[in-house]
Motif scaffolding. Structure first.
Motif, PDB file in Angstrom:
ATOM      1  N   PRO A  49       0.814  -1.220   0.000  1.00 28.40           N
ATOM      2  CA  PRO A  49       0.000   0.000   0.000  1.00 28.40           C
ATOM      3  C   PRO A  49       0.844   1.265   0.000  1.00 28.40           C
ATOM      4  N   LEU A  50       0.347   2.243  -0.729  1.00 28.82           N
ATOM      5  CA  LEU A  50       0.960   3.568  -0.740  1.00 28.82           C
ATOM      6  C   LEU A  50       0.574   4.303   0.533  1.00 28.82           C
ATOM      7  N   LYS A  51       1.534   4.989   1.142  1.00 25.30           N
ATOM      8  CA  LYS A  51       1.271   5.793   2.325  1.00 25.30           C
ATOM      9  C   LYS A  51       1.920   7.160   2.183  1.00 25.30           C
ATOM     10  N   TYR A  52       1.343   8.112   2.913  1.00 21.30           N
ATOM     11  CA  TYR A  52       1.965   9.430   3.041  1.00 21.30           C
ATOM     12  C   TYR A  52       2.656   9.458   4.388  1.00 21.30           C
ATOM     13  N   MET A  53       3.998   9.450   4.345  1.00 22.81           N
ATOM     14  CA  MET A  53       4.818   9.392   5.548  1.00 22.81           C
ATOM     15  C   MET A  53       5.223  10.809   5.932  1.00 22.81           C
ATOM     16  N   VAL A  54       4.637  11.328   7.000  1.00 25.69           N
ATOM     17  CA  VAL A  54       4.854  12.717   7.406  1.00 25.69           C
ATOM     18  C   VAL A  54       6.130  12.834   8.230  1.00 25.69           C
ATOM     19  N   PHE A  55       6.999  13.766   7.832  1.00 22.71           N
ATOM     20  CA  PHE A  55       8.194  14.011   8.637  1.00 22.71           C
ATOM     21  C   PHE A  55       8.281  15.434   9.183  1.00 22.71           C
ATOM     22  N   ASP A  56       7.320  16.305   8.833  1.00 21.52           N
ATOM     23  CA  ASP A  56       7.356  17.641   9.420  1.00 21.52           C
ATOM     24  C   ASP A  56       6.011  18.335   9.257  1.00 21.52           C
ATOM     25  N   VAL A  57       5.835  19.382  10.073  1.00 22.24           N
ATOM     26  CA  VAL A  57       4.608  20.177  10.076  1.00 22.24           C
ATOM     27  C   VAL A  57       5.030  21.642   9.920  1.00 22.24           C
ATOM     28  N   PRO A  58       5.176  22.123   8.674  1.00 22.88           N
ATOM     29  CA  PRO A  58       5.793  23.436   8.419  1.00 22.88           C
ATOM     30  C   PRO A  58       5.120  24.631   9.072  1.00 22.88           C
ATOM     31  N   HIS A  59       3.808  24.578   9.252  1.00 22.96           N
ATOM     32  CA  HIS A  59       3.116  25.779   9.726  1.00 22.96           C
ATOM     33  C   HIS A  59       3.348  26.057  11.210  1.00 22.96           C
ATOM     34  N   LEU A  60       3.844  25.080  11.954  1.00 28.73           N
ATOM     35  CA  LEU A  60       4.039  25.275  13.393  1.00 28.73           C
ATOM     36  C   LEU A  60       5.322  26.052  13.665  1.00 28.73           C
ATOM     37  N   ASP A  61       5.207  27.150  14.391  1.00 30.25           N
ATOM     38  CA  ASP A  61       6.366  27.969  14.746  1.00 30.25           C
ATOM     39  C   ASP A  61       6.988  27.424  16.036  1.00 30.25           C
ATOM     40  N   LEU A  62       7.477  26.180  15.923  1.00 30.33           N
ATOM     41  CA  LEU A  62       8.015  25.465  17.081  1.00 30.33           C
ATOM     42  C   LEU A  62       9.303  24.759  16.688  1.00 30.33           C
ATOM     43  N   PRO A  63      10.149  24.397  17.654  1.00 30.85           N
ATOM     44  CA  PRO A  63      11.326  23.576  17.357  1.00 30.85           C
ATOM     45  C   PRO A  63      10.895  22.218  16.797  1.00 30.85           C
ATOM     46  N   PHE A  64      11.795  21.567  16.078  1.00 30.53           N
ATOM     47  CA  PHE A  64      11.421  20.314  15.417  1.00 30.53           C
ATOM     48  C   PHE A  64      10.933  19.256  16.402  1.00 30.53           C
ATOM     49  N   ASN A  65      11.597  19.120  17.560  1.00 38.28           N
ATOM     50  CA  ASN A  65      11.174  18.077  18.490  1.00 38.28           C
ATOM     51  C   ASN A  65       9.737  18.292  18.965  1.00 38.28           C
ATOM     52  N   GLU A  66       9.284  19.550  19.078  1.00 40.09           N
ATOM     53  CA  GLU A  66       7.906  19.827  19.459  1.00 40.09           C
ATOM     54  C   GLU A  66       6.949  19.629  18.281  1.00 40.09           C
ATOM     55  N   ARG A  67       7.409  19.934  17.074  1.00 38.87           N
ATOM     56  CA  ARG A  67       6.577  19.669  15.886  1.00 38.87           C
ATOM     57  C   ARG A  67       6.343  18.162  15.746  1.00 38.87           C
ATOM     58  N   TYR A  68       7.363  17.384  16.037  1.00 38.92           N
ATOM     59  CA  TYR A  68       7.239  15.925  15.958  1.00 38.92           C
ATOM     60  C   TYR A  68       6.205  15.420  16.969  1.00 38.92           C
ATOM     61  N   GLN A  69       6.270  15.906  18.190  1.00 40.70           N
ATOM     62  CA  GLN A  69       5.299  15.490  19.202  1.00 40.70           C
ATOM     63  C   GLN A  69       3.884  15.911  18.811  1.00 40.70           C
ATOM     64  N   TRP A  70       3.740  17.109  18.230  1.00 41.16           N
ATOM     65  CA  TRP A  70       2.427  17.560  17.754  1.00 41.16           C
ATOM     66  C   TRP A  70       1.896  16.595  16.696  1.00 41.16           C
ATOM     67  N   ALA A  71       2.765  16.198  15.774  1.00 47.21           N
ATOM     68  CA  ALA A  71       2.348  15.285  14.711  1.00 47.21           C
ATOM     69  C   ALA A  71       1.881  13.945  15.282  1.00 47.21           C
TER      70      ALA A  71
END
Length: 281
Positions: A116-138
């Protein structure tokens, strides 16, 4: 097979060229030697097609609409996401073929496939947060919203030695490499410091601008591709092709991926070898 993929890809990125998504993407650097690995989160580098979700539409890295069936994007958020359309290790060509099958002129086909095809998310650009917090949000907001969407696992390592060991394990399992995400960094379009590729070789993309005729056993076939990088460097690639690819080479204007081992004194890739077609004009 390659000829079929070239034909399908000629339809893949046909609608609504838009440079705006390209300008929003955070790009990856390639020099990971000497970085403090403990400052980064690590994930596997997936061999798929990058996709930027703007809250309504999926865009390719080249700025074209990627058509996906309604059931594939059901419950996707109305916020921006950065990720990879992926079907498993070593399945890049299958991803291209599946995406081509979703084009409107061919009708919306089932997304149920053996891989199966999947969309594998590695970031959330609109969040004005450090990457580790963007990851937790995701993880909190995206997990479970649709079987087609998955958040790529991020983990911590403490040293270059651990990084090298992890890279060896991923390559041995058929993966392509790793990605380092600076945990404290905000999402910055175009920035190459906060995101770093880790691969056992270097690779890059170039546009096909011509051909060199084959000689001896390759008379009547393509001997080498003439290509040009985004920086305007022109050179020829003569290795890495199958016989079928020499009979039906990438078309003029196609973007191809090649591997190389450093640069010459004149700035040209050393020992460049063809890997695959990334996109057709």
């Amino acid at each position: 097979m390659m000829r079929t993929i070239i034909f399908l890809m000629s339809f893949l990125w046909v609608s609504n060229l838009n440079s705006a998504p390209m300008a929003k993407l955070q790009l990856a650097g390639k020099d990971y030697h000497g970085v403090d690995v403990a400052l980064y989160l690590v994930s596997e580098k997936l061999d798929g097609v990058r996709g930027y979700w703007d809250g309504n539409t999926m865009w390719s890295k080249q700025g074209h609409v990627i058509h996906l069936p309604p059931e594939f994007i059901a419950n996707f958020p109305n916020t921006s996401l950065d990720g990879e359309l992926w079907a498993g290790r070593g399945k890049f060509e299958q991803v291209q073929t599946m995406l081509a099958s979703f084009q409107p002129h061919q009708g919306q086909k089932s997304i149920l496939t053996p891989q199966p095809l999947k969309y594998m998310v590695f970031d959330v650009p609109h969040l004005d947060l450090p990457f580790n917090e963007r990851y937790q949000w995701a993880l909190t907001h995206l997990t479970g919203i649709n079987p087609t969407l998955e958040v790529i696992e991020q983990y911590s390592l403490t040293s270059q030695h651990e990084l090298a060991h992890q890279l060896d394990e991923v390559i041995a399992a058929g993966g392509e490499g790793l990605m380092l995400h600076l945990a404290s960094a905000k999402y910055l379009p175009g920035d190459k410091q906060a995101l770093i590729k880790v691969k056992p070789y270097m690779d890059a993309e170039a546009t096909v601008i011509g051909y060199v005729a084959g000689k001896k056993a390759l008379i009547g076939k393509m001997g080498a591709l003439k290509v040009r990088t985004a920086n305007g460097v022109e050179f020829a690639i003569g290795t890495g092709f199958s016989l079928q690819e020499r009979n039906h080479p990438p078309v003029i204007g196609a973007v191809i991926t090649y591997r190389y081992q450093g640069l010459t004194a004149k700035g040209k890739p050393r020992f460049a070898s063809f890997v695959r077609i990334r996109s057709n004009p």
